[in-house]
Design a protein around this motif. Structure first.
Motif, PDB file in Angstrom:
ATOM      1  N   UNK A 102      16.057  -7.365   1.728  1.00 31.57           N
ATOM      2  CA  UNK A 102      15.838  -6.552   0.540  1.00 31.57           C
ATOM      3  C   UNK A 102      16.013  -7.381  -0.723  1.00 31.57           C
ATOM      4  N   UNK A 103      15.177  -7.080  -1.719  1.00 29.54           N
ATOM      5  CA  UNK A 103      15.406  -7.637  -3.033  1.00 29.54           C
ATOM      6  C   UNK A 103      16.593  -6.951  -3.696  1.00 29.54           C
ATOM      7  N   UNK A 104      16.954  -7.442  -4.875  1.00 26.81           N
ATOM      8  CA  UNK A 104      18.142  -6.929  -5.557  1.00 26.81           C
ATOM      9  C   UNK A 104      17.885  -5.614  -6.267  1.00 26.81           C
ATOM     10  N   UNK A 105      16.625  -5.258  -6.416  1.00 24.16           N
ATOM     11  CA  UNK A 105      16.270  -4.019  -7.094  1.00 24.16           C
ATOM     12  C   UNK A 105      15.962  -4.257  -8.558  1.00 24.16           C
ATOM     13  N   UNK A 106      14.999  -3.515  -9.062  1.00 20.05           N
ATOM     14  CA  UNK A 106      14.652  -3.569 -10.479  1.00 20.05           C
ATOM     15  C   UNK A 106      14.425  -2.146 -10.959  1.00 20.05           C
ATOM     16  N   UNK A 107      14.975  -1.833 -12.117  1.00 15.78           N
ATOM     17  CA  UNK A 107      14.933  -0.462 -12.621  1.00 15.78           C
ATOM     18  C   UNK A 107      13.616  -0.194 -13.329  1.00 15.78           C
ATOM     19  N   UNK A 108      13.022   0.924 -12.983  1.00 18.61           N
ATOM     20  CA  UNK A 108      11.834   1.431 -13.669  1.00 18.61           C
ATOM     21  C   UNK A 108      12.180   2.795 -14.235  1.00 18.61           C
ATOM     22  N   UNK A 109      12.028   2.923 -15.541  1.00 14.88           N
ATOM     23  CA  UNK A 109      12.312   4.181 -16.216  1.00 14.88           C
ATOM     24  C   UNK A 109      11.076   4.623 -16.978  1.00 14.88           C
TER      25      UNK A 109
END
Length: 112
Positions: A102-109
């Protein structure tokens, strides 16, 4: 162990677009499936867009069909998620999944 680096998240208004990228420290597109998931607080992580076959077979969640496109660049070892016509309900942390990592995650708002 392969490392995945995500980028491209941010704050956008409804109807706008974003492109997420995920680059692996080791290029290997033979491990399938690969793709993108998303998660909001209090809910389970859900798959959004997947590459499922060596020939590039794709699957999209119904909620994003026609708006999101998953693709890859083999030379760069990078996975992409083009997100168009974003809606507030697309707000989430997006995770790439490649080579069983898994990647570290990126926030989309998405908000007006």
């Amino acid at each position: 162990q392969v490392q995945l680096e995500e980028s491209g998240g941010g704050l956008v208004q409804p109807g706008e677009s974003l492109r997420l990228s995920c680059t692996a420290s080791r290029r290997d597109f033979t491990v399938l499936p690969m793709g993108w998931y998303r998660q909001v607080p209090g809910k389970e992580r859900e798959w959004v867009a997947l590459i499922t076959t060596p020939a590039g077979g794709l699957k999209y969640a119904d909620s994003v069909k026609g708006r999101f496109t998953v693709s890859r660049d083999g030379a760069k070892g990078t996975l992409f998620l083009q997100m168009n016509d974003l809606k507030p309900e697309d707000t989430a942390t997006y995770y790439c999944y490649m080579q069983s990592q898994w990647g570290q995650g990126t926030q989309v708002t998405v908000s007006s």
